[in-house]
Scaffold this motif. Sequence first.
Motif, PDB file in Angstrom:
ATOM      1  N   SER A 124      -3.446  -8.137   9.960  1.00  0.00           N
ATOM      2  CA  SER A 124      -4.444  -8.802  10.803  1.00  0.00           C
ATOM      3  C   SER A 124      -5.811  -8.139  10.642  1.00  0.00           C
ATOM      4  CB  SER A 124      -3.996  -8.795  12.264  1.00  0.00           C
ATOM      5  OG  SER A 124      -3.522  -7.530  12.623  1.00  0.00           O
ATOM      6  N   ILE A 125      -6.831  -8.960  10.627  1.00  0.00           N
ATOM      7  CA  ILE A 125      -8.201  -8.450  10.516  1.00  0.00           C
ATOM      8  C   ILE A 125      -8.654  -8.009  11.902  1.00  0.00           C
ATOM      9  CG2 ILE A 125     -10.566  -9.129  10.017  1.00  0.00           C
ATOM     10  CD1 ILE A 125      -9.307 -11.049   7.887  1.00  0.00           C
ATOM     11  N   PRO A 126      -9.059  -6.730  12.038  1.00  0.00           N
ATOM     12  CA  PRO A 126      -9.464  -6.230  13.357  1.00  0.00           C
ATOM     13  C   PRO A 126     -10.574  -7.094  13.972  1.00  0.00           C
ATOM     14  CG  PRO A 126      -9.246  -4.423  11.814  1.00  0.00           C
ATOM     15  CD  PRO A 126      -9.116  -5.688  11.019  1.00  0.00           C
ATOM     16  N   SER A 155     -12.578   0.949  18.428  1.00  0.00           N
ATOM     17  CA  SER A 155     -13.378   1.032  17.207  1.00  0.00           C
ATOM     18  C   SER A 155     -12.575   0.495  16.026  1.00  0.00           C
ATOM     19  CB  SER A 155     -13.768   2.484  16.938  1.00  0.00           C
ATOM     20  OG  SER A 155     -12.599   3.223  16.627  1.00  0.00           O
ATOM     21  N   LEU A 156     -13.304   0.174  14.953  1.00  0.00           N
ATOM     22  CA  LEU A 156     -12.632  -0.342  13.759  1.00  0.00           C
ATOM     23  C   LEU A 156     -11.638   0.680  13.210  1.00  0.00           C
ATOM     24  CD1 LEU A 156     -12.232  -2.349  11.467  1.00  0.00           C
ATOM     25  CD2 LEU A 156     -14.254  -1.412  10.357  1.00  0.00           C
ATOM     26  N   ILE A 157     -12.060   1.947  13.191  1.00  0.00           N
ATOM     27  CA  ILE A 157     -11.179   2.956  12.586  1.00  0.00           C
ATOM     28  C   ILE A 157      -9.894   3.104  13.382  1.00  0.00           C
ATOM     29  CG2 ILE A 157     -12.123   5.009  13.777  1.00  0.00           C
ATOM     30  CD1 ILE A 157     -11.941   6.404  10.981  1.00  0.00           C
ATOM     31  N   GLN A 167      -8.502   0.683  15.241  1.00  0.00           N
ATOM     32  CA  GLN A 167      -7.699  -0.519  15.017  1.00  0.00           C
ATOM     33  C   GLN A 167      -7.013  -0.475  13.647  1.00  0.00           C
ATOM     34  OE1 GLN A 167      -9.117  -4.496  16.383  1.00  0.00           O
ATOM     35  NE2 GLN A 167     -11.011  -3.474  16.928  1.00  0.00           N
ATOM     36  N   LEU A 168      -7.780  -0.064  12.622  1.00  0.00           N
ATOM     37  CA  LEU A 168      -7.185   0.023  11.280  1.00  0.00           C
ATOM     38  C   LEU A 168      -6.033   1.028  11.269  1.00  0.00           C
ATOM     39  CD1 LEU A 168     -10.285  -0.070   8.881  1.00  0.00           C
ATOM     40  CD2 LEU A 168      -8.608  -1.869   9.265  1.00  0.00           C
ATOM     41  N   GLN A 224      -2.700  -0.177  12.821  1.00  0.00           N
ATOM     42  CA  GLN A 224      -1.874  -1.177  12.141  1.00  0.00           C
ATOM     43  C   GLN A 224      -1.272  -0.660  10.841  1.00  0.00           C
ATOM     44  OE1 GLN A 224      -4.774  -4.349  12.161  1.00  0.00           O
ATOM     45  NE2 GLN A 224      -5.374  -4.011  10.056  1.00  0.00           N
ATOM     46  N   TYR A 281       0.479  -2.121   6.821  1.00  0.00           N
ATOM     47  CA  TYR A 281       0.256  -1.724   5.423  1.00  0.00           C
ATOM     48  C   TYR A 281       1.566  -1.320   4.762  1.00  0.00           C
ATOM     49  CZ  TYR A 281      -4.256  -0.984   7.731  1.00  0.00           C
ATOM     50  OH  TYR A 281      -5.364  -1.132   8.512  1.00  0.00           O
TER      51      TYR A 281
END
Lengths: 232, 232, 232, 232
Positions: free
Chosen positions: B56-58, B65-67, B69-70, B73, B77
């Motif tokens: 899923s795209i954050p 924050s993006l970091i 969320q990445l 998940q 990966y």
Amino acid sequence: MLASLPRPRPVVHRHPGTRIATAGGESLLHVGTSRLESFSDGVIAVAITLLVLGISIPNPAKHESLIYQLGQQWPQYAAYVVSFVTIGIIWINHHAMITRLDRADHSILILNLLLLMTIGILPFATGVMAAYLREPQSQSLAAGVYSGAFLLMAVAFAALNRHILLARAHLLSAELSLDERRRILARSVTGLPPYVVATLLAFVSSYITLGICAAMAIFYALPVASGQGRQA
Amino acid sequence: MLASLPRPRPVVHRHPGTRIATAGGESLLHVGTSRLESFSDGVIAVAITLLVLGISIPNPAKHESLIYQLGQQWPQYAAYVVSFVTIGIIWINHHAMITRLDRADHSILILNLLLLMTIGILPFATGVMAAYLREPQSQSLAAGVYSGAFLLMAVAFAALNRHILLARAHLLSAELSLDERRRILARSVTGLPPYVVATLLAFVSSYITLGICAAMAIFYALPVASGQGRQA
Amino acid sequence: MLASLPRPRPVVHRHPGTRIATAGGESLLHVGTSRLESFSDGVIAVAITLLVLGISIPNPAKHESLIYQLGQQWPQYAAYVVSFVTIGIIWINHHAMITRLDRADHSILILNLLLLMTIGILPFATGVMAAYLREPQSQSLAAGVYSGAFLLMAVAFAALNRHILLARAHLLSAELSLDERRRILARSVTGLPPYVVATLLAFVSSYITLGICAAMAIFYALPVASGQGRQA
Amino acid sequence: MLASLPRPRPVVHRHPGTRIATAGGESLLHVGTSRLESFSDGVIAVAITLLVLGISIPNPAKHESLIYQLGQQWPQYAAYVVSFVTIGIIWINHHAMITRLDRADHSILILNLLLLMTIGILPFATGVMAAYLREPQSQSLAAGVYSGAFLLMAVAFAALNRHILLARAHLLSAELSLDERRRILARSVTGLPPYVVATLLAFVSSYITLGICAAMAIFYALPVASGQGRQA
């Protein structure tokens, strides 16, 4: 052609895609490149076409007008175009790389699979870039993910090319001198530094990163690249 | 090859993909393997590339924050990589299996369709695994679904391979002794027990299951597997 | 073969997929069937694989357990399996239909496109069926949409087959008597009544409709269908 | 076949898809058209099949009945049908265009890639049209986006065709006189004005635009178009 030589191994002609070379009693699988190409083409074609799912369709239920919503999502268009052309050029280069092969072995299939995996994640990386390009907090990381994904793909490509040209030279369809093979490989590697720079500069500005990735796509699309820089 | 054996049925050269063998007045459809391969390649290529939709795209609208969320998940990966390599190896093995065939009949087409169906659900199984890997309540079930789907695929593969090698040996392109065919089949079946174990151990820990599935993917990707264990 | 006739139009052999027959000065495009097959294979392969997107991945944020959520969505699995096998059988039949053709003209390409369009909407029809199978109010309509979509596909298939066998018999690769062509066509048409019945009975129960569609898929998958009922 | 005619360039027969023509010592990559076709087919097949994702599956949780929801989304069906047939006709035309080529060079690959990019965005443009067809405020813009996307595709197609027929005539598989090439090109360009008109009239009514696009699709699908207007 003599009557006593009835075309050795017509199997190759009947099934151009695949064939089993049984060498010395051991059953080693050597795969013709047709089906390798067709599977790779399939994965690349799907990945390049899935990019469109990253452009969100504006929602009539929102208060903003359509023109405003369409305008707001320009990073999605930019990322779409750059990624589409980049994947397309990788396809062209992949084509040239596989064309040199007469047949493939297990190691080539696996390295090719890893290359396809790096291409397969590009719709995700493109989506992250498009979503965060203008977010002050996270744009650097998003741009780093984006050009980092391109870098990963370029590394996987160069690794496969190196493996084919140096370690599996006996599988090439035409004999190439070591010099020629090194020159082809060198062209393949020249694509790496710009992506390294783009990834590092992501921490300055996401726009610079996007610009470098776009410049790379344009450069390789230009006729000048076809003779020298491309085709690796 | 003797001059008195004038290679019957040159039709194969004109339409390598398909041909109709009319045996004894009854119209039995025997299909060349080209289009079977190209359809299977298509389904496998789409399935492997659809895996990316499971990452899923954050969302920039979220507080995290993006970091963060990445980072959160990472199971997506991990599941992506394991599934991608596993499907890729199934493609390689499918390739080897169909290569042995000169032509296919209805039963092979249908069993192949069932195999493709088990491959087609892997994006779903991968998504379940990624979503629930760290959920205390449901991680066992999710991991069981995941490796259970791989097991199902491996069973469908072995069933088709068995059908080809034992029940449809007359459709093979090269004659293989019963011993050889049994040895190929045995390699095909050795992939099953690890997935049975992985499915059972899902009820101990989802991480163990993911680890076994990853180990399977790595093992079959290694050069050592190409001679012996793989290629089934 | 005389030395003064250096193999007329080897182009046909070099590009097996396509060729231009220039008849009487007028430029009529006659297309070889290879690329028609490869495009059709692509569309069918994508459609069949997109079906998996109709199986929703349970949400860990919901209160219901994973096992409950997975159990609740059994209509999605049933619709997936029935649609997958049905599309797969249409692919087999499409294959047999195109195999009979030596080349295609514009009318065949367009009718084939309409057939592909009816296949392309099956992921939607499958999704509607899965979502509403158990809704008291709307299950009839949903089931009618579902088997109606299959009916539409079967009609498009029979129409294309009729056009090829009766109106374009001169494009067939082997000469078939009118009787043979009518018998093939008759088999093609026998698939229609069950879907008409299934669509009508949707207004009694959605389960009956699903059951008939499933029975159709199983029937055509059975060996008995390969000689007689299938292959149309 | 005489002994003095040793079948020049059998390489073409072994790898019909690709070959490297080394002209004058410089390594220029000339690509056979097989893999160009297969990649293009793949992208077009995926794009045409992704259109179905633009038809949203009604939600049982909503208050509106299924029949009402299905009825409300008729613009999605209309846009689906028009886009599907239009992309299908572009595929037919693309086929005819590439058939004329004996081989491709870098410039053709890149222009083809740009054409594929314009096809790849059609699922997005179709979605915008379907979502806003009946919105008083934004329907004009949505219709403009829709027919504008078709116009862009038609321009990219004509540009590639022009490049092939005029600038790369030496790569054609059969020699065509300048007059013939200009006539083919003229047919290719006749598709542009209707899309210009449709885009301009979007600011009168989105329904007119959709109607013109539908009329274009029907016209090119009719038999009459196959001799004259189509095939460009």
